[in-house]
Design a protein around this motif. Structure first.
Motif, PDB file in Angstrom:
ATOM      1  N   TYR A  79     -11.649 -14.091   4.401  1.00 46.32           N
ATOM      2  CA  TYR A  79     -10.421 -13.631   3.754  1.00 46.32           C
ATOM      3  C   TYR A  79     -10.481 -12.144   3.409  1.00 46.32           C
ATOM      4  N   ARG A  80     -11.642 -11.662   3.027  1.00 44.60           N
ATOM      5  CA  ARG A  80     -11.686 -10.232   2.716  1.00 44.60           C
ATOM      6  C   ARG A  80     -11.577  -9.408   3.997  1.00 44.60           C
ATOM      7  N   THR A  81     -12.022  -9.988   5.130  1.00 44.31           N
ATOM      8  CA  THR A  81     -11.823  -9.322   6.413  1.00 44.31           C
ATOM      9  C   THR A  81     -10.333  -9.207   6.727  1.00 44.31           C
ATOM     10  N   LEU A  82      -9.606 -10.302   6.510  1.00 41.89           N
ATOM     11  CA  LEU A  82      -8.163 -10.269   6.743  1.00 41.89           C
ATOM     12  C   LEU A  82      -7.475  -9.310   5.776  1.00 41.89           C
ATOM     13  N   LEU A  83      -7.932  -9.278   4.537  1.00 44.00           N
ATOM     14  CA  LEU A  83      -7.363  -8.347   3.557  1.00 44.00           C
ATOM     15  C   LEU A  83      -7.522  -6.912   4.033  1.00 44.00           C
ATOM     16  N   ALA A  84      -8.712  -6.568   4.493  1.00 47.72           N
ATOM     17  CA  ALA A  84      -8.952  -5.208   4.969  1.00 47.72           C
ATOM     18  C   ALA A  84      -8.084  -4.893   6.187  1.00 47.72           C
ATOM     19  N   ASN A  85      -7.868  -5.891   7.041  1.00 48.71           N
ATOM     20  CA  ASN A  85      -6.991  -5.679   8.196  1.00 48.71           C
ATOM     21  C   ASN A  85      -5.567  -5.399   7.763  1.00 48.71           C
ATOM     22  N   CYS A  86      -5.081  -6.130   6.767  1.00 48.72           N
ATOM     23  CA  CYS A  86      -3.722  -5.896   6.259  1.00 48.72           C
ATOM     24  C   CYS A  86      -3.606  -4.491   5.667  1.00 48.72           C
ATOM     25  N   VAL A  87      -4.645  -4.066   4.971  1.00 54.94           N
ATOM     26  CA  VAL A  87      -4.642  -2.723   4.389  1.00 54.94           C
ATOM     27  C   VAL A  87      -4.664  -1.668   5.482  1.00 54.94           C
ATOM     28  N   SER A  88      -5.395  -1.944   6.551  1.00 56.02           N
ATOM     29  CA  SER A  88      -5.516  -0.979   7.637  1.00 56.02           C
ATOM     30  C   SER A  88      -4.164  -0.634   8.243  1.00 56.02           C
ATOM     31  N   VAL A  89      -3.253  -1.618   8.286  1.00 55.43           N
ATOM     32  CA  VAL A  89      -1.921  -1.351   8.835  1.00 55.43           C
ATOM     33  C   VAL A  89      -0.900  -1.124   7.726  1.00 55.43           C
ATOM     34  N   ALA A  90      -1.387  -0.985   6.490  1.00 57.40           N
ATOM     35  CA  ALA A  90      -0.529  -0.678   5.342  1.00 57.40           C
ATOM     36  C   ALA A  90       0.577  -1.709   5.149  1.00 57.40           C
TER      37      ALA A  90
END
Length: 627
Positions: free
Chosen positions: A263-274
């Motif tokens: 889940y933290r991997t997915l969170l970072a991905n969401c942040v990466s695309v703002a």
């Protein structure tokens, strides 16, 4: 806590987190302190917060000046080379997470040695470079980990752990499963060490598509996947196929492996695309599942809001205080950079003071940030003193710091210091030093010197990749040298260099500056259609801003749609440019505010003023008389 509430409360009805402490910002009205409007001062009275959260007090204790640009750099000093100025940094696609890693483009003092081939900083994304250096040790880069006792656990056999990655690189047109199959047929054995080394190599080279193929082959061959392996696969799917596909993959992961790392991997991905909405949804889901609120997750939210909605930073800080989450060095970097972007130098310095009080000394990356913000605030003496301190007594002993100092001296217009440092590097230059020197000479408008550094590179590295060309190409783009830029791209093609997002970005800028916006649009369109890589955010915005300037609503809307199609959503910047297109065309925009609300975008002052101008139902003195 009461004094903190009073300070943050003057602008709206106060309502703190519910017991779930979730980030339902759309439904839940939370206390926010806008960096644009916060003028309150702490009086120092009362019990504030625990020692671990004193940075909250310092962050809001000074006047917050209006930022020059709400969409400032997303990373630190390029957290990646980042381009730490402007949208560049936010929009580099991949940087699994700049957080919890040293600032790209800013070396760690414990890592003084850079290999000649260590060119991640400016590598073409596959990359995001993020303008960033790739730190393969950072938490985001999840690989098939080698645990104790795994050396003897063979999937097939044993071989030099580097040989498999070499075989994959040597056959770029063959599917990975065929390369691996042939490699095994030749009598080689595949161990966990081979797997980890190969995956690491492919990631470092930003060959995410090949890495994903390798991961898929491993699972199809019957190898067991744990949570970290699934997290690694999810991250690769995001990088290659986009966020939606990554979300779909998470749903297919067995429940027993849907843990915090995934889940933290997915969170970072969401942040990466703002993507604010999805990032908040993932964060809330993590809380619903009982995962603890960690510094990593909070830092991701801070990075997101630093890029997209600085008013919400207050919410994250209050949550960290409530959950007793201690700030890390990365937390301080984010807060310092936010203050610096807002031109709140006093507030920035107070954050540094708080760091020191809590036993954390500013590292080299933070000093680079401070020097950068001092420079752009006009405090050149402070910046110079800090740079001299960073150099140390003997600059030759600080070789690892050279490539960070070069552009900083260039920002100060110190050509002599740039020349002095480059003279030390020139006899045996490293890749990042060459890139930094080209960038520095470009800032100083010394094109010949930049070209001389490039020639030095071409002599040292007989076979250069597009990474080697990108720095000089950007210099040509910044100085509107279209003919030289075209010649350099032709030279890249003749050398069989892979041309990626950074090259496209420079070409777009070159043609737009030359007045050839149609050609720039065509280049970007072809790049998008012919490649799996996503162009940089700045490439789209360069063209869209020109269409807006020309009042070309039709093409501005087309560019807006194309940006959304490749994943650049939930950002205020494209809406600002689109609104300007309507303004310049003297055309009202129907449903504009509803479009923004659908993306969970709330207008800042500048955008609100634009919306007023294009409101088709606005009242005027004449309209009132006619009614």
């Amino acid at each position: 806590m009461l004094p903190l509430r009073r300070v943050l409360n003057p602008f709206r009805k106060q309502r703190l987190w519910a017991s779930t402490s979730q980030f339902g910002f759309v439904e839940l009205e939370t206390v926010r302190c806008s960096l644009e409007t916060c003028t309150s001062e702490y009086d120092g009275s009362g019990t504030m917060v625990t020692d671990g959260s004193r940075f909250l007090k310092q962050f809001f204790s000074t006047r917050c000046n209006s930022p020059k640009s709400l969409m400032g750099a997303g990373c630190f000093s390029s957290l990646a080379g980042t381009k730490s100025s402007g949208e560049d940094s936010d929009d580099l696609d991949e940087g699994f997470s700049e957080l919890e890693s040293s600032t790209a483009s800013v070396p760690s003092e414990g890592n003084h040695v850079l290999d000649d081939g260590d060119d991640d900083l400016s590598s073409e994304p596959d990359l995001e470079v993020d303008n960033e250096d790739i730190d393969v040790s950072r938490p985001g880069e999840l690989e098939l980990s080698e645990t104790e006792g795994d050396h003897d656990k063979k999937y097939v056999g044993r071989a030099d752990s580097r040989e498999l990655s070499k075989a994959i690189l040597a056959a770029p047109r063959l599917p990975v499963h065929k390369v691996v199959g042939k490699w095994i047929e030749e009598g080689n054995e595949l161990t966990r060490s081979d797997i980890a080394s190969t995956m690491l190599s492919l990631r470092k080279l930003r060959m995410f598509g090949r890495a994903l193929q390798f991961s898929e082959w491993l699972e199809s061959s019957g190898n067991e996947f744990g949570e970290r392996e699934h997290a690694s696969r999810l991250d690769l799917i995001y990088k290659v196929r986009g966020l939606q596909k990554a979300e779909n993959y998470l749903e297919s992961i067995p429940k027993s492996f849907q843990g915090e790392i995934v889940y933290r991997t997915l969170l970072a991905n969401c942040v990466s695309v703002a993507n604010i909405k999805k990032a908040e949804d993932v964060f809330n889901k993590m809380k619903d599942l009982g995962f603890p609120v960690t510094t990593f997750a909070c830092n991701q939210l801070l990075l997101l809001y630093k890029r997209c909605d600085k008013k919400k930073i207050a919410d994250v800080l209050l949550l960290m205080e409530k959950e007793d989450v201690k700030p890390s060095l990365v937390t301080y970097k984010l807060l310092i950079d936010t203050k610096g972007q807002s031109n709140d130098i006093e507030g920035m310095e107070k954050i540094v003071e708080t760091m020191k009080e809590e036993g954390k000394e500013p590292d080299f990356a933070i000093k680079c940030l401070l020097a950068k913000h001092y420079t752009f605030a006009g405090l050149k003496e402070k910046a110079e003193n800090l740079l001299k301190e960073m150099e140390g007594i003997d600059i030759k002993e600080s070789r690892w710091a050279m490539y960070s100092l070069l552009p900083l001296y260039a920002d100060l217009k110190k050509a002599d210091d740039v020349g002095r440092i480059w003279k030390i590097c020139e006899p045996n230059p490293r890749f990042l030093e060459c890139v930094a020197a080209i960038e520095a000479w470009g800032k100083l408008n010394k094109i010949e010197e930049a070209e001389a550094v490039f020639n030095t590179m071409s002599k040292k590295w007989s076979k250069m990749s597009s990474k080697h060309y990108s720095a000089l190409l950007q210099v040509y783009a910044n100085h509107k040298l279209l003919d030289k830029g075209r010649d350099l791209v032709k030279r890249m093609a003749e050398s069989n260099c892979r041309i990626g997002p950074f090259t496209w970005d420079a070409l777009v800028k070159l043609h737009v500056d030359a007045g050839e916006v149609g050609k720039a649009d065509s280049i970007l369109q072809k790049a998008t259609e012919q490649n799996s890589l996503r162009p940089l955010f700045t490439s789209f915005m360069t063209i869209m801003d020109q269409y807006a300037k020309n009042g070309d609503v039709h093409n501005a809307e087309k560019m807006f749609h194309r940006m959304r199609k490749v994943g650049y959503v939930s950002r205020a910047r494209p809406f600002q440019s689109l609104a300007q297109a309507y303004i310049n065309a003297k055309t009202p925009a129907y449903g504009f505010y509803d479009r923004m609300r659908a993306d969970n975008i709330f207008p800042n002052r500048a955008l609100a003023a634009q919306l007023a101008q294009i409101d088709p139902f606005k009242k005027t003195a004449v309209s009132d008389l006619l009614e």
